[in-house]
Structures are given as structure tokens and as C-alpha cells.
Design a protein around this motif. Structure first.
Motif, mmCIF file in Angstrom:
data_model
loop_
_atom_site.group_PDB
_atom_site.id
_atom_site.type_symbol
_atom_site.label_atom_id
_atom_site.label_comp_id
_atom_site.label_asym_id
_atom_site.label_seq_id
_atom_site.Cartn_x
_atom_site.Cartn_y
_atom_site.Cartn_z
ATOM 1 N N UNK A 1 -6.043 21.609 -7.530
ATOM 2 C CA UNK A 1 -6.687 20.597 -6.711
ATOM 3 C C UNK A 1 -8.189 20.608 -6.959
ATOM 4 N N UNK A 2 -8.719 19.405 -7.151
ATOM 5 C CA UNK A 2 -10.148 19.270 -7.355
ATOM 6 C C UNK A 2 -10.557 17.865 -6.947
ATOM 7 N N UNK A 3 -11.838 17.694 -6.709
ATOM 8 C CA UNK A 3 -12.373 16.375 -6.388
ATOM 9 C C UNK A 3 -12.399 15.564 -7.693
ATOM 10 N N UNK A 4 -11.473 14.615 -7.784
ATOM 11 C CA UNK A 4 -11.333 13.869 -9.031
ATOM 12 C C UNK A 4 -12.606 13.116 -9.391
ATOM 13 N N UNK A 5 -13.236 12.466 -8.422
ATOM 14 C CA UNK A 5 -14.432 11.682 -8.718
ATOM 15 C C UNK A 5 -15.585 12.579 -9.163
ATOM 16 N N UNK A 6 -15.700 13.763 -8.535
ATOM 17 C CA UNK A 6 -16.761 14.691 -8.921
ATOM 18 C C UNK A 6 -16.525 15.228 -10.331
ATOM 19 N N UNK B 1 -1.503 28.346 -16.384
ATOM 20 C CA UNK B 1 -1.032 29.646 -15.924
ATOM 21 C C UNK B 1 -1.636 30.017 -14.579
ATOM 22 N N UNK B 2 -2.845 29.533 -14.323
ATOM 23 C CA UNK B 2 -3.548 29.879 -13.082
ATOM 24 C C UNK B 2 -3.252 28.913 -11.935
ATOM 25 N N UNK B 3 -2.502 27.869 -12.197
ATOM 26 C CA UNK B 3 -2.169 26.893 -11.162
ATOM 27 C C UNK B 3 -0.872 27.323 -10.462
ATOM 28 N N UNK B 4 -0.579 26.791 -9.243
ATOM 29 C CA UNK B 4 -1.434 25.862 -8.488
ATOM 30 C C UNK B 4 -2.517 26.625 -7.741
ATOM 31 N N UNK C 1 -9.483 24.663 -7.717
ATOM 32 C CA UNK C 1 -10.270 24.808 -8.947
ATOM 33 C C UNK C 1 -11.652 25.338 -8.597
ATOM 34 N N UNK C 2 -11.725 26.601 -8.245
ATOM 35 C CA UNK C 2 -12.987 27.240 -7.888
ATOM 36 C C UNK C 2 -13.743 27.662 -9.142
ATOM 37 N N UNK C 3 -15.052 27.938 -8.984
ATOM 38 C CA UNK C 3 -15.791 28.460 -10.138
ATOM 39 C C UNK C 3 -15.175 29.743 -10.696
ATOM 40 N N UNK C 4 -14.629 30.578 -9.782
ATOM 41 C CA UNK C 4 -14.011 31.821 -10.237
ATOM 42 C C UNK C 4 -12.772 31.539 -11.097
ATOM 43 N N UNK C 5 -11.971 30.534 -10.674
ATOM 44 C CA UNK C 5 -10.790 30.169 -11.467
ATOM 45 C C UNK C 5 -11.213 29.620 -12.833
ATOM 46 N N UNK D 1 -12.318 32.501 -15.033
ATOM 47 C CA UNK D 1 -11.202 33.272 -15.554
ATOM 48 C C UNK D 1 -10.503 32.535 -16.699
ATOM 49 N N UNK D 2 -10.285 31.215 -16.494
ATOM 50 C CA UNK D 2 -9.631 30.420 -17.547
ATOM 51 C C UNK D 2 -10.490 30.349 -18.800
ATOM 52 N N UNK D 3 -11.803 30.201 -18.623
ATOM 53 C CA UNK D 3 -12.702 30.118 -19.776
ATOM 54 C C UNK D 3 -12.758 31.442 -20.531
ATOM 55 N N UNK D 4 -12.739 32.559 -19.799
ATOM 56 C CA UNK D 4 -12.753 33.866 -20.466
ATOM 57 C C UNK D 4 -11.482 34.062 -21.302
#
Length: 582
Positions: free
Chosen positions: A379-384, A468-471, A474-478, A481-484
Motif C-alpha cells: 500500500x502506498x499513496x499512488x498520486x505521491x 517477497x516483502x509484500x503485503x 511501503x515504508x522507507x525501511x521496506x 531492504x528491497x533496494x539492498x
């Protein structure tokens, strides 16, 4: 045309080039004194076929010596006929004469006189010898050609191939002569070149001298020794091909209508004059075939490659062979053209069965539209998300000129254009996994080279990690982790690490800082500073390693700079706010 050569002595050049033919084909030998390449004895007796002419037209003629093609070839110096004595030697002592000898020569005065004198001497000595003169060039019309007639150019190799195949199958001299002449009489060719060629050992041509071609001019009908053609023009390839085909096919052109081409069976030869790249010759061939279709001609055989050159001439020629009945009760012209031969200069590996199968089957894509990426549950703010992604892409597009300028200094100039192309084609929807997944094919299809591959690997890994990390949220921490995890995946395919002057220099600091602070702006600033530090950093990987020079001291790594600019745009931060120094 370049006047630089690896071998500048024309005598050494011709002698060593002839020697190479006996090195690359064990079935041929070289009479170095007389510049004769000939088949080694030991094969079945047959009509022998001899040709030749000035050097500089390779692979013609020496590389066409071999089983199923020529029995011998006689070479002169560059663009000059061999002597009558050289040719006489070839006829009388370098080939089998039991079943007779056919001599083929292109229509040039020196060749006809010297080969003709040798033929007459051989006949006077009691040998059975016939001579066929090939004049297929329509670049000079009837009026200008006068008594001399048409010059011989690349279509000549089709005469050699057909006659050689017939001789190899045991035909008589009369039959081989008749079919060779029939082939020559059903040939038309025309060439075009962007420049005159330079002959090694001669003074460089003055580009301002009378008769020189302008930078944007093409000579239509130029001969294979720099002879003038029918005129010059400033045209693109489609218009040039249109003009050339008109000279070959227009029945209303009384000056050039040498042959009524039969649209039922035609052989096409697109010949490289020596200096056209394989890539460009492919494009030329496609254009020729396309326009032939507009004339209602679909060739039964298409040969494209280097058969008769003008040294490193920056041009090509088109030859059309009207396939006609040989009337000898044996193989047809097409069967003879398809007949196997063993000569290093002949390149036509497509089998008769493949041509005649006319297979038009294709394979469809393995994936279909109903196999689209499924929603992730993140979940994330789609427009943002859309706003940030758009901002990042706009920032990337805005710096494209700088990225390209940097890449021109230390690379090949395509990095910025590739980044911009990929950015402009990306459309965001707001769903995290779906959006990232939709970016991947755009990157793969729009961005060439190393940068495109690195981005595609990284983004594919990011899609996998996000799923893999969903659901969840979508926090900065998530994201961190995905970027790492994506960085770890990328590291399996490239040894690039921070300090190697690549996009990784801008990527890792962004990912690390985002993980430490959870603040995208601070991550973008860190990426930007790291990209700036690549200025003066010597490359350890990529094309810049080979380019060399001191350009790396004056500009940052183009890929790192572009990626950092994207991150700044993503964070809504202007580059100049961070004191970027150029």
C-alpha cells in the motif's frame, strides 16, 4: 578515402596477398613469378576455366580458384592487366588442357588484348581454347560507351560460378562456352560509390582536385577503377537505389535498356566494393529487395557480400541475372549456381532446398497480455508515488545534454541519450510492484549498452524483492531492504563496486543512506556527492578503461551523474542546492 595502409608497397602487397590464397586453401598453388593461382593437380579431368585481371578486386579472381569454380586466375599489378605471357603460361602449363580451356575476361581494353593474345598463342600451339568477354555494367550507356561497350564488373562472378559448376560436372568445352556466354548476355549491373579509392604506393588524392567527390555526393555508375559513371547526386539511399534500379530495368531508357529482365526468375547480387560495413550492406540489401518488389521482381536467389571490390571502395553494386534456359539438356542456371564449390572467395552457404522451401513460418512471443503483473498488496499513496517518479524522470531528462557531453569525453556518447529515451517512455500508475515491473521492459527495449543492462538487472531484482516483502506498507525501511537485496543481486553479475567509477558509485550511497536515515532527500544528497567524487576517479570497469586519456579528470562518470540526478528529482531537490561543482 583513407590513404593509410598497413602495407604501402604495392608489389609486396600483391605478392603477399596472392601467397595467402595457397595458405588458406590447401587445394590451390601459387606460381609467384607469374602471379598465377591454380588448382593443384590430382583432380578429375575437366574443362579448365581461367580468369584474371588487375589486382585490387579481391576476392576476385584468385580466391575463386577451387573445385567447382575457376581452375586458375592470373593477377596483374593493382588495377592493371596481367601480361599476355602470364596468361599464356597459365593456359599452357598451369591447368589441364585435355578437355579444353575457357578463358573469361572483363571488358577492359588491356585485359582483352593481353588475354586475347595469350588465347591466340595457345590456339596456334594446338590447344582448344575459347574466350568469353563479360560486359555487364550499365553505368555508362550506349552513346558514351560507343565501340568499347559495357565494362565488366561484379556480375562477372556469376558467370564464373555457373561455368565452373558446369565444367565440374563433365560438360564439354562447347557447352561450357555456350552457357558462360549465355549468362554474360543475361547480366546487368550498376555500381555507386561515395568516394574514389586510394591505391597504396601512390600520392594521396587531393580532396579539392578536379573530379573529386564532395562530402555529400555519390557517383552513380562509378567503375571499379575509379572511372566516372553516369553522374553525381546528393541523395539518400532510397533515392539512390531507385536511380540504380531504373538504370537496370527501365525498358524506355534506350541508352541503357540492355536487357529485358524476366520477373519470373531473377538472381540478385548485392556486392560490397570493399569499404562498406557488413551492417550497412545489410541495410542496402533490404532496400534493394524492397524496391525490386515494386518492380514486380522477387529474386529466386539473393547473394549479398563481398565478391568483387575496388580495394576499399566505399560503395556497392547491384547485379541482376535473367535466368534463362541453357538448352544443353543438363542442369539449369539455378542448379549450377547452387552447385557446391570449394573456393575461399565464394560466399553463398544457403542450400537449394532452403531457398525452394520458401518457409514463411514464424514463432510468436511466449508471453501474452493476460500474463500481466499481478498487484503486490503493497500500500502506498499512488498520486505521491506518481508525482515523485515523474519528478525524478523529468530531472533525468533535463540533464541528458550534460550526461551525453560527459560520455562523449570518456565513452562513446550514447549514455545520456539512452537514459533520456528510457525515461521518456516510462509511465507510472501508482502500484509499487506493477510500476517497477512496467519500467523493466521500457529499460530493456529503450536503453542500450552496459547502463541499460545494469538498470534492467537491478529493477528485475527490485520487483522480486518488493513482491517477497509484500503485503504491507511501503515504508522507507521496506524500500531500503528491497533496494539492498537488489544491490546484492546486481553484485552477482558485475564486479563494479563504489570507487570503480560506474553507476554503482551513485547507487550504493543512496541505498545505504536511505536505510540509515529513512530520509529520501538525505539519500539523494549522498548519491549526488558520491557521483561528484567520480570526477578525477580512474575507471576500473567499462568502456572508459579502454578509451584512456585524461578525460576522467574533467568530468564525472556519466551514468553516476545521471542516476544521482534522478534521485535528486525523486526527492524534489535541485542539483545546484547541493553545490555540484563542474
Amino acid at each position: 578515402m583513407s590513404a593509410k595502409h598497413f602495407i604501402n608497397d604495392p608489389t609486396v602487397l600483391v605478392d603477399t596477398a596472392l601467397q595467402s590464397l595457397s595458405i588458406t586453401n590447401p587445394s590451390v598453388a601459387l606460381d609467384a613469378t607469374n602471379k598465377i593461382v591454380y588448382r593443384r593437380p590430382g583432380h578429375a579431368s575437366q574443362v579448365s576455366i581461367i580468369s584474371g585481371g588487375g589486382s585490387g578486386h579481391e576476392p576476385s579472381f584468385g580466391a575463386f580458384v577451387g573445385s567447382g569454380l575457376l581452375s586458375a586466375a592470373v593477377a596483374g599489378t593493382i588495377f592493371a592487366s596481367p601480361s599476355a605471357e602470364q596468361v599464356r603460361k597459365a593456359i599452357t602449363s598451369r591447368v589441364d588442357t585435355d578437355k579444353g580451356v575457357l578463358v573469361t575476361v572483363m571488358n577492359y581494353t588491356g585485359d582483352i588484348l593481353n588475354f586475347g593474345m595469350a588465347v591466340e598463342k595457345a590456339k596456334a600451339a594446338g590447344l582448344k581454347v575459347e574466350m568469353v568477354v563479360v560486359g555487364d555494367d550499365v553505368g555508362v550507356g550506349r552513346e558514351k560507351g560507343g565501340k568499347v561497350g559495357r565494362r565488366g564488373i561484379a556480375g562477372t562472378v556469376l558467370v564464373h560460378k555457373i561455368a565452373g559448376a558446369l565444367a565440374a560436372q563433365g560438360a564439354s568445352l562447347e557447352q561450357v562456352y555456350r552457357v558462360a556466354k549465355l549468362t554474360a548476355d543475361n547480366l546487368v549491373s550498376v555500381g555507386a560509390s561515395l568516394e574514389h579509392v586510394h591505391v597504396p604506393g601512390r600520392a594521396p588524392l587531393d580532396p579539392k582536385a578536379e573530379g573529386s567527390l564532395g562530402a555529400d555526393e555519390v557517383e552513380v555508375g562509378m567503375g571499379i577503377h575509379n572511372e566516372a559513371g553516369s553522374g553525381r547526386a546528393k541523395v539518400e539511399l532510397p533515392e539512390l537505389v531507385k536511380t540504380m534500379l531504373s538504370q537496370l530495368l527501365d525498358k524506355n531508357d534506350k541508352d541503357r535498356a540492355f536487357l529485358n529482365v524476366n520477373s519470373n526468375e531473377v538472381v540478385l547480387l548485392v556486392n560490397n566494393l570493399g569499404g562498406v560495413s557488413v551492417l550497412e550492406l545489410g541495410g542496402i540489401t533490404t532496400e534493394v529487395v524492397k524496391q525490386l518488389g515494386e518492380w514486380g521482381i522477387r529474386p529466386v536467389r539473393i547473394l549479398s557480400g563481398t565478391y568483387m571490390t575496388s580495394l576499399n571502395g566505399l560503395g556497392f553494386s547491384i547485379s541482376l541475372l535473367n535466368v534463362v534456359n541453357t538448352d544443353i539438356g543438363g542442369p539449369s542456371m539455378i542448379q549450377l549456381l547452387d552447385y557446391p564449390c570449394e573456393a575461399t572467395g565464394w560466399s553463398a552457404p544457403i542450400a537449394k532446398e532452403t531457398w525452394e522451401a520458401k518457409n514463411t513460418n514464424t514463432r510468436e512471443d511466449g508471453t501474452t497480455s493476460d500474463q500481466s503483473i499481478k498487484p503486490s498488496g503493497l500500500k502506498a499513496d499512488a498520486s505521491a508515488f506518481t508525482e515523485k517518479l515523474t519528478s525524478g524522470l523529468e530531472a533525468l531528462i533535463s540533464v541528458e545534454p550534460e550526461v551525453t557531453r560527459f560520455d562523449t569525453v570518456v565513452g562513446d556518447g550514447d549514455c545520456g541519450i539512452g537514459l533520456k529515451r528510457g525515461a521518456e517512455e516510462t509511465q507510472a500508475t501508482g502500484d509499487l510492484v506493477v510500476d517497477v515491473a512496467n519500467i523493466v521492459p521500457v529499460i530493456e527495449n529503450s536503453m542500450d549498452g552496459t547502463s541499460g543492462a545494469l538498470f534492467a538487472i537491478f529493477l528485475n531484482a527490485l520487483v522480486h524483492s518488493l513482491r517477497d516483502l509484500s503485503p504491507g506498507e511501503a515504508t522507507p525501511q521496506l524500500w531500503s531492504k528491497a533496494l539492498k537485496q537488489s544491490c546484492e543481486a546486481l553484485a552477482r553479475y558485475t564486479p563494479a563496486r563504489p570507487g570503480d567509477r560506474t553507476i554503482v558509485d551513485a547507487l550504493y550511497p543512496f541505498v545505504d543512506t536511505l536505510g540509515e536515515t529513512g530520509n529520501i532527500k538525505e539519500a539523494a544528497i549522498a548519491s549526488n556527492k558520491a557521483a561528484g567524487k567520480t570526477k578525477g576517479m580512474r575507471a576500473s570497469l567499462g568502456r572508459a578503461v579502454y578509451v584512456g586519456g585524461s578525460g576522467f579528470e574533467t568530468v564525472p562518470d556519466p551514468g553516476a551523474f545521471g542516476l544521482a540526478s534522478f534521485f535528486l528529482g525523486l526527492a524534489g531537490t535541485e542539483p545546484d542546492e547541493e553545490g555540484w561543482e563542474m
